[in-house]
Design a protein around this motif. Structure first.
Motif, PDB file in Angstrom:
ATOM      1  N   SER A 233       0.807  -1.218   0.000  1.00 44.77           N
ATOM      2  CA  SER A 233       0.000   0.000   0.000  1.00 44.77           C
ATOM      3  C   SER A 233       0.844   1.274   0.000  1.00 44.77           C
ATOM      4  CB  SER A 233      -0.942   0.007   1.206  1.00 44.77           C
ATOM      5  OG  SER A 233      -0.200  -0.084   2.416  1.00 44.77           O
ATOM      6  N   SER A 234       2.135   1.142   0.375  1.00 40.33           N
ATOM      7  CA  SER A 234       3.028   2.300   0.380  1.00 40.33           C
ATOM      8  C   SER A 234       3.743   2.492  -0.952  1.00 40.33           C
ATOM      9  CB  SER A 234       4.072   2.153   1.503  1.00 40.33           C
ATOM     10  OG  SER A 234       3.440   2.081   2.763  1.00 40.33           O
ATOM     11  N   GLY A 235       3.521   1.568  -1.883  1.00 38.24           N
ATOM     12  CA  GLY A 235       4.147   1.682  -3.190  1.00 38.24           C
ATOM     13  C   GLY A 235       5.460   0.961  -3.334  1.00 38.24           C
ATOM     14  N   THR A 236       5.839   0.155  -2.335  1.00 39.61           N
ATOM     15  CA  THR A 236       7.067  -0.630  -2.430  1.00 39.61           C
ATOM     16  C   THR A 236       6.820  -1.890  -3.249  1.00 39.61           C
ATOM     17  OG1 THR A 236       7.836   0.150  -0.270  1.00 39.61           O
ATOM     18  CG2 THR A 236       8.843  -1.866  -1.126  1.00 39.61           C
ATOM     19  N   SER A 237       7.675  -2.160  -4.209  1.00 40.01           N
ATOM     20  CA  SER A 237       7.509  -3.325  -5.070  1.00 40.01           C
ATOM     21  C   SER A 237       7.672  -4.618  -4.291  1.00 40.01           C
ATOM     22  CB  SER A 237       8.533  -3.288  -6.205  1.00 40.01           C
ATOM     23  OG  SER A 237       8.415  -4.425  -7.036  1.00 40.01           O
ATOM     24  N   LEU A 238       6.720  -5.548  -4.468  1.00 36.92           N
ATOM     25  CA  LEU A 238       6.773  -6.846  -3.806  1.00 36.92           C
ATOM     26  C   LEU A 238       7.078  -7.979  -4.779  1.00 36.92           C
ATOM     27  CD1 LEU A 238       3.616  -6.551  -1.501  1.00 36.92           C
ATOM     28  CD2 LEU A 238       6.012  -6.139  -0.877  1.00 36.92           C
ATOM     29  N   LEU A 239       6.528  -7.889  -5.990  1.00 38.44           N
ATOM     30  CA  LEU A 239       6.713  -8.965  -6.955  1.00 38.44           C
ATOM     31  C   LEU A 239       6.360  -8.491  -8.360  1.00 38.44           C
ATOM     32  CD1 LEU A 239       7.253 -12.074  -7.445  1.00 38.44           C
ATOM     33  CD2 LEU A 239       4.763 -12.361  -7.285  1.00 38.44           C
ATOM     34  N   ILE A 240       7.203  -8.848  -9.310  1.00 36.47           N
ATOM     35  CA  ILE A 240       6.880  -8.722 -10.731  1.00 36.47           C
ATOM     36  C   ILE A 240       6.849 -10.135 -11.287  1.00 36.47           C
ATOM     37  CG2 ILE A 240       7.577  -7.840 -12.984  1.00 36.47           C
ATOM     38  CD1 ILE A 240       9.165  -5.680 -11.510  1.00 36.47           C
ATOM     39  N   THR A 241       5.739 -10.497 -11.906  1.00 37.60           N
ATOM     40  CA  THR A 241       5.615 -11.851 -12.423  1.00 37.60           C
ATOM     41  C   THR A 241       4.824 -11.817 -13.729  1.00 37.60           C
ATOM     42  OG1 THR A 241       5.100 -14.140 -11.797  1.00 37.60           O
ATOM     43  CG2 THR A 241       3.500 -12.458 -11.164  1.00 37.60           C
ATOM     44  N   GLN A 242       4.588 -12.995 -14.316  1.00 33.38           N
ATOM     45  CA  GLN A 242       3.808 -13.100 -15.542  1.00 33.38           C
ATOM     46  C   GLN A 242       2.883 -14.304 -15.450  1.00 33.38           C
ATOM     47  OE1 GLN A 242       5.990 -12.631 -19.247  1.00 33.38           O
ATOM     48  NE2 GLN A 242       7.551 -11.378 -18.259  1.00 33.38           N
ATOM     49  N   ILE A 243       1.818 -14.279 -16.243  1.00 32.24           N
ATOM     50  CA  ILE A 243       0.808 -15.336 -16.220  1.00 32.24           C
ATOM     51  C   ILE A 243       0.748 -16.001 -17.586  1.00 32.24           C
ATOM     52  CG2 ILE A 243      -1.648 -15.839 -15.931  1.00 32.24           C
ATOM     53  CD1 ILE A 243      -1.797 -13.327 -14.142  1.00 32.24           C
ATOM     54  N   ALA A 244       0.789 -17.322 -17.601  1.00 32.71           N
ATOM     55  CA  ALA A 244       0.718 -18.104 -18.835  1.00 32.71           C
ATOM     56  C   ALA A 244      -0.702 -18.618 -19.054  1.00 32.71           C
ATOM     57  CB  ALA A 244       1.695 -19.276 -18.768  1.00 32.71           C
ATOM     58  N   PHE A 245      -1.007 -18.988 -20.294  1.00 34.02           N
ATOM     59  CA  PHE A 245      -2.323 -19.481 -20.679  1.00 34.02           C
ATOM     60  C   PHE A 245      -2.259 -20.939 -21.118  1.00 34.02           C
ATOM     61  CE2 PHE A 245      -2.890 -15.013 -20.834  1.00 34.02           C
ATOM     62  CZ  PHE A 245      -4.253 -14.749 -20.775  1.00 34.02           C
ATOM     63  N   PRO A 246      -3.309 -21.725 -20.835  1.00 33.84           N
ATOM     64  CA  PRO A 246      -3.349 -23.112 -21.324  1.00 33.84           C
ATOM     65  C   PRO A 246      -3.318 -23.142 -22.854  1.00 33.84           C
ATOM     66  CG  PRO A 246      -5.045 -22.720 -19.661  1.00 33.84           C
ATOM     67  CD  PRO A 246      -4.499 -21.387 -20.035  1.00 33.84           C
ATOM     68  N   THR A 247      -2.501 -24.011 -23.407  1.00 32.52           N
ATOM     69  CA  THR A 247      -2.302 -24.058 -24.856  1.00 32.52           C
ATOM     70  C   THR A 247      -3.577 -24.398 -25.612  1.00 32.52           C
ATOM     71  OG1 THR A 247       0.010 -24.693 -24.546  1.00 32.52           O
ATOM     72  CG2 THR A 247      -0.968 -25.158 -26.699  1.00 32.52           C
ATOM     73  N   ASP A 248      -4.391 -25.318 -25.078  1.00 35.29           N
ATOM     74  CA  ASP A 248      -5.592 -25.722 -25.818  1.00 35.29           C
ATOM     75  C   ASP A 248      -6.573 -24.563 -25.967  1.00 35.29           C
ATOM     76  OD1 ASP A 248      -6.128 -25.740 -23.078  1.00 35.29           O
ATOM     77  OD2 ASP A 248      -7.566 -27.399 -23.222  1.00 35.29           O
ATOM     78  N   VAL A 249      -6.694 -23.727 -24.931  1.00 38.14           N
ATOM     79  CA  VAL A 249      -7.578 -22.574 -25.017  1.00 38.14           C
ATOM     80  C   VAL A 249      -7.037 -21.563 -26.033  1.00 38.14           C
ATOM     81  CG1 VAL A 249      -8.641 -20.670 -23.755  1.00 38.14           C
ATOM     82  CG2 VAL A 249      -8.341 -22.889 -22.643  1.00 38.14           C
ATOM     83  N   CYS A 250      -5.740 -21.326 -26.000  1.00 39.45           N
ATOM     84  CA  CYS A 250      -5.126 -20.412 -26.964  1.00 39.45           C
ATOM     85  C   CYS A 250      -5.364 -20.888 -28.396  1.00 39.45           C
ATOM     86  CB  CYS A 250      -3.629 -20.287 -26.707  1.00 39.45           C
ATOM     87  SG  CYS A 250      -3.204 -19.410 -25.192  1.00 39.45           S
ATOM     88  N   ASN A 251      -5.174 -22.173 -28.622  1.00 41.29           N
ATOM     89  CA  ASN A 251      -5.376 -22.713 -29.966  1.00 41.29           C
ATOM     90  C   ASN A 251      -6.801 -22.497 -30.455  1.00 41.29           C
ATOM     91  OD1 ASN A 251      -2.727 -23.562 -30.048  1.00 41.29           O
ATOM     92  ND2 ASN A 251      -3.196 -25.701 -29.587  1.00 41.29           N
ATOM     93  N   THR A 252      -7.761 -22.670 -29.563  1.00 40.40           N
ATOM     94  CA  THR A 252      -9.165 -22.458 -29.929  1.00 40.40           C
ATOM     95  C   THR A 252      -9.413 -21.005 -30.305  1.00 40.40           C
ATOM     96  OG1 THR A 252      -9.939 -24.250 -28.504  1.00 40.40           O
ATOM     97  CG2 THR A 252     -11.543 -22.566 -29.104  1.00 40.40           C
TER      98      THR A 252
END
Length: 248
Positions: free
Chosen positions: A176-195
């Motif tokens: 809440s003070s603006g200090t960075s806690l984590l930078i990450t990324q989210i992946a998607f299931p391949t079958d949904v992407c293909n559709t």
């Protein structure tokens, strides 16, 4: 603009709260190793049980972080972009507190359009697509504060892809003070992407992604903590859910 090169001008514009964590996180999208931290906690619920709290993988913010994230406090980040509707539900837990809900945290997300473009930059997604100046646009970016359950919800579109990355969403978590806690990324299931990429109008011209999650420079060593669950359909839209541990 090379996608593997972090934009110095964008970094300078971020302000003191974000400069240090972003500078330190520029490594993974070229060649770095992801570190996951796992702590074991024991809780009691009508007896005894144990569970593992895993901190989400620390990743690069990439070359296109939101320049002034505090200006985009909003849950609907579509901003005129066309694509398959996507509801994004991210739940954050505190791995320093037995994976209790992480409340009051600031969460920024950003991702590309159906054709692989990012806002706020002059961008070329590759694959024969033209360079477009999106420096005055802010689509597909937003900030929310986690509720009492550690949840933030965004309304967006299903992201497209660009070489050499698998489809993904960027996430930056601050206290809440603006200090960075984590930078990450989210992946998607391949079958949904293909559709989506083979049947939905806004994606078919580009086709199926050319990089699998397991071959992706970010996800290849950290997919276990970054792969989301996606349910729904092209006609009805999709819902993405994932729980992310943060050492707060």
């Amino acid at each position: 603009m090379e996608r593997k090169t972090f934009l110095t001008s964008g970094l300078a514009a971020l302000g003191f709260a974000a400069i240090a964590p972003l500078a330190n996180s520029c490594k993974k999208e070229s060649t770095t190793t992801t570190t996951d931290t796992t702590t074991t906690t024991t809780t009691t619920t009508g007896g005894t049980s144990s569970s593992s709290c895993t901190t989400g993988a620390s990743e690069t913010a990439g070359p296109y972080p939101t320049i002034t994230p505090s200006s985009y406090v909003r849950s609907n980040i579509v901003d005129g972009q066309s694509g398959v509707p996507l509801t994004i539900k991210l739940t954050f837990t505190n791995t320093n507190s037995s994976c209790a809900a992480l409340t009051g945290a600031l969460v920024d997300i950003w991702h590309c359009t159906s054709l692989g473009y990012y806002s706020e930059y002059t961008d070329t997604p590759g694959g024969g697509y033209a360079t477009i100046d999106y420096t005055s646009s802010h689509f597909l970016r937003g900030r929310q504060t986690t509720d009492s359950n550690g949840l933030v919800t965004f309304t967006s579109i299903f992201p497209g892809w660009y070489s050499p990355r698998a489809p993904h969403i960027h996430v930056h978590v601050y206290n809440s003070s603006g200090t960075s806690l984590l930078i990450t990324q989210i992946a998607f299931p391949t079958d949904v992407c293909n559709t989506v990429y083979t049947t939905a109008t806004d994606y078919k011209a580009r086709g199926v992604q050319d990089t699998a999650n397991t071959a992706d420079m970010v996800f290849s060593d950290s997919l276990a903590t970054e792969l989301s669950t996606v349910t729904g359909s092209v006609s009805a839209g999709y819902v993405l859910t994932i729980s992310i541990g943060v050492a707060a």
